[in-house]
Motif scaffolding. Structure first.
Motif, PDB file in Angstrom:
ATOM      1  N   UNK A 529       0.852  -1.182   0.000  1.00 40.54           N
ATOM      2  CA  UNK A 529       0.000   0.000   0.000  1.00 40.54           C
ATOM      3  C   UNK A 529       0.888   1.233   0.000  1.00 40.54           C
ATOM      4  N   UNK A 530       0.678   2.076  -0.986  1.00 38.83           N
ATOM      5  CA  UNK A 530       1.480   3.292  -1.137  1.00 38.83           C
ATOM      6  C   UNK A 530       2.978   2.969  -1.123  1.00 38.83           C
ATOM      7  N   UNK A 531       3.335   1.882  -1.754  1.00 42.23           N
ATOM      8  CA  UNK A 531       4.736   1.437  -1.827  1.00 42.23           C
ATOM      9  C   UNK A 531       5.158   1.380  -3.285  1.00 42.23           C
ATOM     10  N   UNK A 532       6.391   1.875  -3.570  1.00 38.29           N
ATOM     11  CA  UNK A 532       6.835   1.997  -4.955  1.00 38.29           C
ATOM     12  C   UNK A 532       8.334   1.710  -5.062  1.00 38.29           C
ATOM     13  N   UNK A 533       8.701   1.179  -6.231  1.00 38.81           N
ATOM     14  CA  UNK A 533      10.105   0.985  -6.602  1.00 38.81           C
ATOM     15  C   UNK A 533      10.371   1.916  -7.784  1.00 38.81           C
ATOM     16  N   UNK A 534      11.185   2.932  -7.573  1.00 38.29           N
ATOM     17  CA  UNK A 534      11.445   3.920  -8.620  1.00 38.29           C
ATOM     18  C   UNK A 534      12.910   3.833  -9.058  1.00 38.29           C
ATOM     19  N   UNK A 535      13.109   3.751 -10.381  1.00 38.76           N
ATOM     20  CA  UNK A 535      14.457   3.739 -10.966  1.00 38.76           C
ATOM     21  C   UNK A 535      15.329   2.638 -10.356  1.00 38.76           C
ATOM     22  N   UNK A 536      14.730   1.473 -10.141  1.00 40.67           N
ATOM     23  CA  UNK A 536      15.456   0.340  -9.558  1.00 40.67           C
ATOM     24  C   UNK A 536      15.808  -0.683 -10.644  1.00 40.67           C
ATOM     25  N   UNK A 537      16.728  -1.588 -10.295  1.00 40.58           N
ATOM     26  CA  UNK A 537      17.149  -2.647 -11.210  1.00 40.58           C
ATOM     27  C   UNK A 537      16.950  -3.996 -10.528  1.00 40.58           C
ATOM     28  N   UNK A 538      16.219  -4.915 -11.232  1.00 44.52           N
ATOM     29  CA  UNK A 538      15.968  -6.255 -10.700  1.00 44.52           C
ATOM     30  C   UNK A 538      16.683  -7.266 -11.599  1.00 44.52           C
ATOM     31  N   UNK A 539      17.587  -8.036 -10.966  1.00 45.68           N
ATOM     32  CA  UNK A 539      18.378  -9.022 -11.710  1.00 45.68           C
ATOM     33  C   UNK A 539      18.073 -10.410 -11.142  1.00 45.68           C
ATOM     34  N   UNK A 540      17.599 -11.313 -12.018  1.00 44.43           N
ATOM     35  CA  UNK A 540      17.321 -12.703 -11.623  1.00 44.43           C
ATOM     36  C   UNK A 540      16.463 -12.757 -10.367  1.00 44.43           C
ATOM     37  N   UNK A 541      15.416 -11.991 -10.374  1.00 50.29           N
ATOM     38  CA  UNK A 541      14.538 -11.900  -9.198  1.00 50.29           C
ATOM     39  C   UNK A 541      13.172 -12.509  -9.542  1.00 50.29           C
ATOM     40  N   UNK A 542      12.583 -13.240  -8.551  1.00 46.77           N
ATOM     41  CA  UNK A 542      11.308 -13.912  -8.748  1.00 46.77           C
ATOM     42  C   UNK A 542      10.237 -13.251  -7.874  1.00 46.77           C
ATOM     43  N   UNK A 543       9.067 -12.946  -8.514  1.00 43.63           N
ATOM     44  CA  UNK A 543       7.917 -12.394  -7.797  1.00 43.63           C
ATOM     45  C   UNK A 543       6.793 -13.430  -7.870  1.00 43.63           C
ATOM     46  N   UNK A 544       6.384 -13.949  -6.700  1.00 42.99           N
ATOM     47  CA  UNK A 544       5.361 -14.991  -6.670  1.00 42.99           C
ATOM     48  C   UNK A 544       4.202 -14.540  -5.756  1.00 42.99           C
ATOM     49  N   UNK A 545       2.991 -14.489  -6.338  1.00 39.23           N
ATOM     50  CA  UNK A 545       1.795 -14.122  -5.579  1.00 39.23           C
ATOM     51  C   UNK A 545       1.963 -12.762  -4.882  1.00 39.23           C
ATOM     52  N   UNK A 546       2.300 -11.773  -5.663  1.00 37.32           N
ATOM     53  CA  UNK A 546       2.468 -10.420  -5.133  1.00 37.32           C
ATOM     54  C   UNK A 546       1.615  -9.441  -5.943  1.00 37.32           C
ATOM     55  N   UNK A 547       1.487  -8.251  -5.412  1.00 35.68           N
ATOM     56  CA  UNK A 547       0.840  -7.186  -6.179  1.00 35.68           C
ATOM     57  C   UNK A 547       1.870  -6.159  -6.651  1.00 35.68           C
ATOM     58  N   UNK A 548       3.146  -6.573  -6.709  1.00 31.47           N
ATOM     59  CA  UNK A 548       4.225  -5.685  -7.147  1.00 31.47           C
ATOM     60  C   UNK A 548       4.402  -5.805  -8.658  1.00 31.47           C
ATOM     61  N   UNK A 549       3.624  -5.057  -9.400  1.00 30.04           N
ATOM     62  CA  UNK A 549       3.741  -5.087 -10.852  1.00 30.04           C
ATOM     63  C   UNK A 549       3.248  -3.757 -11.402  1.00 30.04           C
TER      64      UNK A 549
END
Length: 728
Positions: A529-549
């Motif tokens: 909630x009201x959480x953001x990733x700005x100008x970040x880099x994700x390398x070989x990272x897995x997102x499972x059952x999240x609302x981070x998209x």
């Protein structure tokens, strides 16, 4: 000698026929002036010949009583049939019907529209039409004044007792339903927005739609109550409110929910103008101001009921069920359903109460119905006081001549002109007093509703400012091989490096990552909630059952990263889960704070008068606005909200009483409904203006409200005092 008698009889018969023909032509509306003269001539001629007949020819052979007014064969028939003096010389249209001896206007007779003869004639001009209408209204006003004086005496004889107190609680339920309606949407928004994925614009529209519906309802039901009756109109509008409140608790989509709340508002919008008009017509003048003010207590009780039910029901998420993913019924819907109970209870109670007798006597001209209801009031009160032997002494009550301007103008006039005449007549009645009242309502309503919405928004803004002041900032941190399984809240991370970290089964509240690198990290079962990733880099990272998209990851690079089983639905804001309780608590305190103002206004309304109460409360409300600048904390704003509400309620009570007493019974609910609709329009205007300044400046809303209240206080002094007057 017999020839002389026959000649004389023929002469009298001819004169009689001429008089009758003149009278018949007068009934066909050929002009008010002509009508009056011919009618007088007809009456004089009729009376003269009738007296001549009675005095000079008492025993003409071959006729009986009125035989001289007809031919020989007809006279013979009269001898056989035994006609009397009371019916001779009258055709079917001239017959006296039973109700005329009780003062009830004869339905469909020329008497009801005598003053408007010729209004609809094709040869008449608009100016003459208006003059005729004005003259007829003058006659009606005279009848209304006579009825008002007699009606006041009858109410004095009936006394104030069990009947009025029973009606007090019945109408109180209807007023309570209006108070509940104001609070429903505000209480369900925090929960409903999660079910319906509401944007800020949608939430704002849902908040305003109630006022728009009530504005339409006040105008429609107020006018209808002057046509079909107070009781029947109130039953209809409460039924509409109940039905659509019930439907709104079950519908799933935002559009249908919005539509149901709109119609629910349209239904309940008629309660205030009808309730106060209805109750006032059972109150004698020395009790009217006090007891109408006591009736206002039920609006406060409605707010307390809504706050208590929201506090008791909405947080209990166990009170919900769902059928698949298509239908969900959560606890806030139970709350909406419960809020319809006061309206349902009012409908059930109102079916046991009679129509207003003043409506029957003045608006409908129904003498017998009005008399029976007043007798019921008298007998109910006398039995309750231990005096069942007292008899209702009134036998005849004045009724007012009836007219429907849109029907009785004649058949030849066009529909457009009919409406033009009616509207012109209504606008001509708007005088300086009513203009002052209109402007006062605009000023006071804009300030009141604007401030009452601005207060909670300012409290939220202060809470956000305080929350933001506690934000923790981390810069250039390096975190490796760490598992996060607890709530992360109110933090800002800049230029951080995260290697082989795990974020599992947690909530992120107001978390911001900027210019950071996540390498071989694992995110599972994340709700944000009201959480953001700005100008970040994700390398070989897995997102499972999240609302981070998408909406959460902004301007970021995804290298060999995967999203699996993303959570569907709207983005929730649960950073202020406890804020709902604060809304209920603040509303409860704000509603309870009007209790002292209600008590003071009820006790003093008939002692100091409506005008002093209205102007004094407006001045004190204006002064209290300047204290708002000192409200810099949450507790301070709540205290000022309670202060303002407690003071301003006296103005509303005085305004309700004044509006009821300013207008005659045939226009009372129409005028009250129009003024109440004006209040709701001003509410929408005030809310829109004041909300635009939240978080920008406090000076503009405070100065605007103070200036509007000052102008309203000045205009209030120019309104008439109605204390001690009979109900016109």
């Amino acid at each position: 000698m017999e020839d002389s008698y026959q000649n004389k009889t023929a002469f009298i018969k001819g004169a009689k026929d001429i008089a009758k023909e003149v009278k018949r032509q007068a009934a066909k509306k050929v002009g008010r002036g002509v009508d009056k003269m011919t009618d007088e001539y007809s009456k004089r001629s009729y009376s003269r010949f009738e007296e001549d007949d009675d005095d000079d020819y008492p025993g003409v052979p071959g006729g009986q009583d009125g035989g001289y007014y007809r031919g020989d064969s007809q006279a013979a028939n009269d001898d056989e049939g035994g006609h009397s003096d009371s019916t001779e010389g009258h055709d079917e249209d001239d017959e006296i019907y039973e109700g005329e001896y009780q003062g009830i206007p004869r339905d469909g007779s020329g008497k009801a529209v005598d003053g408007l003869a010729g209004v609809g004639s094709p040869t008449g001009r608009d100016g003459q039409n208006f003059r005729d209408m004005a003259q007829f209204e003058g006659e009606r006003r005279k009848d209304q004044e006579e009825l008002a004086q007699q009606y006041e005496s009858i109410l004095q004889e009936c006394g104030h007792g069990k009947f009025q107190w029973t009606l007090y609680f019945v109408l109180g339920l209807a007023l309570m339903a209006d108070g509940v309606e104001i609070f429903v949407v505000g209480f369900v928004l925090p929960s409903a927005e999660k079910d319906m994925c509401l944007s800020e614009e949608s939430k704002g529209m849902l908040g305003l739609i109630v006022y728009l519906g009530m504005m339409v309802g006040a105008f429609v039901w107020g006018g209808l109550a002057d046509r079909i009756g107070r009781r029947q109109s109130l039953l209809i509008c409460l039924s509409i409110n109940s039905v659509f409140s019930f439907f709104s608790s079950f519908v799933q989509g935002y559009s249908t929910f919005l539509f149901c709340r709109l119609l629910s508002g349209v239904g309940i919008g008629g309660s205030i103008p009808i309730v106060f008009s209805y109750y006032s017509e059972f109150l004698a003048q020395e009790k009217r101001g006090e007891h109408l003010s006591w009736l206002c207590m039920f609006w406060m009780i409605g707010g307390i009921y809504a706050s208590a039910m929201a506090w008791a029901i909405i947080p209990h998420y166990g009170w919900s069920f769902q059928m698949g993913s298509a239908y969900q019924f959560h606890s806030w819907r139970v709350f909406v359903l419960v809020c319809a109970f006061p309206s349902v209870a009012a409908i059930a109670s109102l079916t046991t109460m009679p129509e207003s007798p003043r409506f029957y006597l003045e608006v409908n001209g129904k003498h017998d119905e009005g008399w029976m209801i007043l007798k019921q009031v008298h007998d109910t009160n006398m039995r309750a006081k231990g005096h069942p032997e007292k008899v209702f002494s009134v036998t005849t009550i004045k009724t007012v001549k009836q007219m429907d301007e849109l029907v009785d103008m004649g058949g030849d006039i066009s529909t457009l002109r009919r409406y033009k005449l009616k509207l012109t007549s209504l606008f001509q009645q708007v005088n300086a007093v009513e203009l002052n009242l209109f402007i006062f309502l605009l000023c006071f309503s804009t300030s009141y509703y604007g401030l009452t919405v601005w207060f909670p928004d300012m409290i939220k803004y202060i809470q956000k400012q305080e929350y933001a002041s506690r934000t923790k900032v981390f810069t250039k941190e390096r975190v490796e091989h760490v598992t996060f399984n607890f709530t992360l809240e109110n933090q800002v991370h800049r230029q951080g490096q995260y290697f082989n970290d795990k974020f599992i089964n947690l909530k992120m509240k107001s978390m911001v990552f900027e210019d950071s690198v996540f390498e071989e990290c694992y995110f599972e079962d994340i709700t944000s909630s009201r959480s953001f990733f700005r100008n970040c880099t994700f390398i070989a990272t897995l997102f499972y059952n999240t609302d981070l998209f998408q909406n959460r990851i902004i301007n970021s690079k995804l290298i060999n990263s995967t999203f699996l089983h993303n959570k569907e639905g709207c983005l929730l804001d649960f950073t202020d889960d406890n804020n709902a309780y604060m809304i209920y608590f603040v509303s409860f305190l704000g509603t309870l704070a009007v209790l002292p103002g209600n008590i003071v206004s009820a006790l003093l309304m008939d002692k100091i008068g409506r005008l002093r109460m209205l102007a004094g409360s407006s001045v004190i409300s204006c002064v209290s606005c300047f204290f708002l600048s000192f409200g810099s904390t949450e507790s301070g704003m709540i205290a000022l909200l309670c202060l303002f509400g407690g003071i301003s309620i006296a103005s509303w009570n005085a305004l309700d009483v004044l509006t009821v007493e300013l207008y005659p019974s045939d226009k009372r609910t129409t005028a009250f409904g129009f003024l109440n609709a004006l209040c709701k329009l001003a509410a929408v205007l005030g809310i829109s203006i004041f909300q635009s300044f939240v978080g920008i400046t406090k000076a503009v809303p405070i100065l605007f409200a103070a200036g509007a209240l000052a102008a309203g206080s000045f205009l209030a002094l120019k309104l008439p005092e109605t204390r001690g007057q009979v109900l016109q």
